[in-house]
Design a protein around this motif. Structure first.
Motif, mmCIF file in Angstrom:
data_model
loop_
_atom_site.group_PDB
_atom_site.id
_atom_site.type_symbol
_atom_site.label_atom_id
_atom_site.label_comp_id
_atom_site.label_asym_id
_atom_site.label_seq_id
_atom_site.Cartn_x
_atom_site.Cartn_y
_atom_site.Cartn_z
ATOM 1 N N ILE A 172 4.636 5.127 -1.055
ATOM 2 C CA ILE A 172 4.979 4.739 -2.431
ATOM 3 C C ILE A 172 3.748 4.180 -3.144
ATOM 4 O O ILE A 172 3.484 4.494 -4.302
ATOM 5 N N MET A 173 2.955 3.370 -2.408
ATOM 6 C CA MET A 173 1.736 2.809 -3.011
ATOM 7 C C MET A 173 0.782 3.918 -3.420
ATOM 8 O O MET A 173 0.195 3.898 -4.506
ATOM 9 N N PRO A 198 -5.558 9.882 4.032
ATOM 10 C CA PRO A 198 -5.646 8.441 3.748
ATOM 11 C C PRO A 198 -4.548 7.637 4.429
ATOM 12 O O PRO A 198 -4.715 6.448 4.664
ATOM 13 N N LEU A 199 -3.421 8.291 4.729
ATOM 14 C CA LEU A 199 -2.298 7.557 5.330
ATOM 15 C C LEU A 199 -2.098 7.938 6.790
ATOM 16 O O LEU A 199 -0.987 7.851 7.301
ATOM 17 N N LEU A 338 -1.487 -1.149 5.252
ATOM 18 C CA LEU A 338 -1.107 -1.391 3.853
ATOM 19 C C LEU A 338 -2.207 -2.175 3.144
ATOM 20 O O LEU A 338 -2.508 -1.902 1.984
ATOM 21 N N PHE A 339 -2.836 -3.128 3.861
ATOM 22 C CA PHE A 339 -3.949 -3.867 3.260
ATOM 23 C C PHE A 339 -5.126 -2.928 2.993
ATOM 24 O O PHE A 339 -5.722 -2.944 1.915
ATOM 25 N N VAL A 340 -5.453 -2.095 4.014
ATOM 26 C CA VAL A 340 -6.559 -1.159 3.855
ATOM 27 C C VAL A 340 -6.289 -0.238 2.665
ATOM 28 O O VAL A 340 -7.173 0.021 1.832
ATOM 29 N N LEU A 341 -5.037 0.197 2.568
ATOM 30 C CA LEU A 341 -4.651 1.099 1.489
ATOM 31 C C LEU A 341 -4.816 0.418 0.131
ATOM 32 O O LEU A 341 -5.278 1.043 -0.831
ATOM 33 N N GLY A 342 -4.472 -0.880 0.103
ATOM 34 C CA GLY A 342 -4.664 -1.628 -1.133
ATOM 35 C C GLY A 342 -6.118 -1.611 -1.568
ATOM 36 O O GLY A 342 -6.431 -1.408 -2.749
ATOM 37 N N VAL A 343 -7.016 -1.788 -0.590
ATOM 38 C CA VAL A 343 -8.454 -1.752 -0.892
ATOM 39 C C VAL A 343 -8.845 -0.356 -1.378
ATOM 40 O O VAL A 343 -9.571 -0.207 -2.375
ATOM 41 N N PRO A 351 -10.625 11.744 -3.218
ATOM 42 C CA PRO A 351 -9.862 12.545 -4.185
ATOM 43 C C PRO A 351 -8.448 12.026 -4.380
ATOM 44 O O PRO A 351 -7.745 12.493 -5.264
ATOM 45 N N TRP A 352 -8.010 11.061 -3.551
ATOM 46 C CA TRP A 352 -6.604 10.663 -3.587
ATOM 47 C C TRP A 352 -6.303 9.673 -4.692
ATOM 48 O O TRP A 352 -5.322 9.791 -5.396
ATOM 49 N N PHE A 353 -7.133 8.621 -4.783
ATOM 50 C CA PHE A 353 -6.791 7.526 -5.682
ATOM 51 C C PHE A 353 -7.731 7.453 -6.876
ATOM 52 O O PHE A 353 -7.793 6.452 -7.561
#
Lengths: 354, 204
Positions: A172-173, A198-199, A338-343, A351-353
């Motif tokens: 979702i993030m 990335p996930l 989830l923290f890493v993803l936040g960063v 290319p993802w974010f």
């Protein structure tokens, strides 16, 4: 001709239209369930250097039909002192969430029964309801093995649901939406835009929890045929027993479909953005290479094959090890990622974010 | 009467019936299942009120997790219903006070809002999740964080209260087990092969 069919379809009452669409989803799903059981026996057979079912019809293709007929004609036995109402409603409670979840699955761009906003939450809620069928079956059977199986399963499903929920929070993030169609569209671009890379840790956590949620090997302690005969459905026979199996396989297909949608771009073609645009205009070949429902089905079939492969490969986990894996390994992994993803999202990585 | 209104009354009737059955039924497992039905119909009513996030989370958290554990406990325990009913008259005065207090609060709330016009239904592009998130993380960010910290403290407290060392059980720590290497268990010994003893000759 085609226009005429579409026009008469849209002239039908809305309820009829929806019922027609539901039939269009459920009929292939039930066929897929039947042939997943066949595929399972064949795949595991070949892995164990056997042939598998090969007597009914050419190469055993009619085996699932024969199985269904056999189960249909068998008697449904009610055990003594079983709770009659709950005993018979447990299979229904198992299969209804497994089927209802398909309402929000997009098979192709826009090809979805109910395009709801909170689609992923709805899926999470419905997959968590399947446990009621197991618990109620275990309790209503008035059998200690059934109750033991139900207890194991309840603890296991609740534990792995948390890890699965956290893994989906990552999706979702990354996508910025709860709508399943939007999540797939957020992965558009090329194969590198899919959320798989990335996930990646969340993908592993999701699929492991998915295997555990569906009570499949190596997490099949709810059945545990060598320890508690067959667990929660030991007292069931005939069609009531078959419905539990339908639910289990429908759930397997659902988890596979979700893995394809959330991490592997659903209906998106892996050649998108890699081959030049002109290729997709070619007749026949272009359609195959272009995005479409066939890619979604192919990815789902791949994950479904993984379920069968796991079953033939891994020995059953011990109960305390299942709990350890769920609580002490998978949940911390998801929280860290989830923290890493936040960063990642904050930095607008890759290319993802971007 | 619109279809939505009809649905509301149907779900409302089921909710009230299930709530009534929940407190009157004798079998505790039935009571837990009626509570599940209550949550479900309440979620349906919230869906009608366009609060889809709250409705789904109610099902997800309460039906999918909390009630599963409830059922788990109720089924495992052999509850003696007669024993539970023994102190009924003893606790009746306290129960009546609580009931009266709750009735007062509910009446106050209902009488305040019953005259209110129903709010305008939101448009098709309204997303309950988005709106809730926006409010939670802007206007109410401090209460939200404080609630989160309180919950975290509760989790830690619950774990530390129930954690106890039990040296008498034979349970094995999986972490210890995983650390076991082949070298700890297997010892390869190289031995000279002994010459095979010849069969003794007959008559010797």
């Amino acid at each position: 001709m085609f226009d005429w069919i579409m026009e008469s379809f849209y002239n039908l009452p809305v309820v009829m239209q929806i019922l027609f669409k539901i039939t269009l989803i459920v009929t292939p799903l039930m066929l897929a369930v039947a042939y997943t059981t066949y595929a399972e026996r064949k795949v595991i057979g070949y892995i164990q250097v056997r042939i598998g079912p090969n007597r009914v019809g050419p190469r055993g293709w009619l085996q699932p039909i024969a199985d269904a007929l056999k189960l249909l004609t068998k008697e449904v036995i009610l055990p003594t002192n079983a709770n009659r109402f709950l005993f018979l409603s447990a299979p229904v409670l198992a299969i209804v969430p497994a089927l209802a979840a398909w309402a929000v699955i997009p098979f192709d761009d826009g090809m979805v029964l109910a395009d709801v906003n909170a689609g992923l939450l709805y899926l999470l809620a419905l997959t968590s309801l399947g446990v009621y069928g197991v618990i109620i079956a275990g309790w209503a059977s008035n059998s200690k093995y059934a109750l033991l199986g139900a207890m194991r399963s309840a603890a296991q499903i609740v534990a792995y649901e948390i890890a699965m929920g956290f893994a989906l929070v990552g999706v979702i993030m990354a996508a910025g939406s709860l709508n399943v169609g939007e999540i797939v569209r957020a992965q558009e671009g090329s194969v590198y835009h899919w959320f798989l890379l990335p996930l990646l840790p969340l993908f592993f956590v999701y699929f492991i929890s998915g295997v555990a949620e569906t009570n499949r090997a190596p997490f099949d302690v709810a059945e545990g045929e060598s320890e508690i005969v067959a667990g929660f459905h030991v007292e069931y026979s005939g069609m009531a027993f078959a419905v539990f199996f339908l639910a289990e396989y429908a759930n397997m297909i659902l988890i596979s479909a979700l893995a394809a949608l959330l991490f592997l771009g659903g209906w998106l073609s892996p050649f998108q953005g890699i081959l030049p645009e002109g290729v997709f205009a070619w007749p026949a070949i272009g359609w195959v290479l272009d995005s479409g429902i066939h890619w979604f089905l192919l990815k789902t079939a791949f994950f479904l094959f993984l379920f069968l492969w796991f079953r033939a490969t891994f020995p059953r986990y011990r109960y305390d090890q299942i709990m350890r894996l769920g609580w002490k390994v998978l949940i911390p992994v998801t929280i860290v990622w989830l923290f890493v993803l936040g960063v990642f999202i904050f930095m607008g990585l890759g290319p993802w974010f971007a | 009467m619109t279809f939505e209104l009809l649905l509301f009354y149907v779900f409302g009737a089921i909710l009230l019936g299930a709530a009534l059955a929940l407190i009157t039924v004798r079998n505790p497992v039935y009571a837990a299942l009626f509570l599940v039905l209550c949550f479900f119909t309440a979620a349906a009513i919230w869906l009608l009120a366009e609060a889809e996030f709250l409705a789904i989370v109610l099902v997800l958290v309460y039906v999918g997790a909390v009630m599963v554990l409830f059922l788990f406990v109720v089924m495992m325990l052999d509850i003696n219903v007669e024993q539970l009913r023994e102190g009924f008259t003893e606790y009746l005065p306290a129960g009546l006070v609580v009931a009266a207090a709750m009735a007062t609060v509910l009446t106050l709330v209902i009488t305040r809002f019953i005259t209110m016009d129903p709010p305008e239904p939101a448009g098709a592009d309204y997303a309950n999740t988005l709106e809730l998130g926006r409010i939670l993380y802007t206007d109410y960010v401090y209460p939200f964080e404080i609630a989160a910290v309180i919950l975290l403290v509760a989790i830690i407290a619950a774990i530390s209260l129930t954690m106890r060392r039990r040296p008498d059980t034979k349970s094995i720590d999986p972490t210890e087990q995983m650390k076991a290497r082949r070298e700890d268990r297997v010892r390869l010994v190289s031995m000279e092969s002994e010459p095979r003893e010849r069969k003794k000759k007959k008559g010797a």
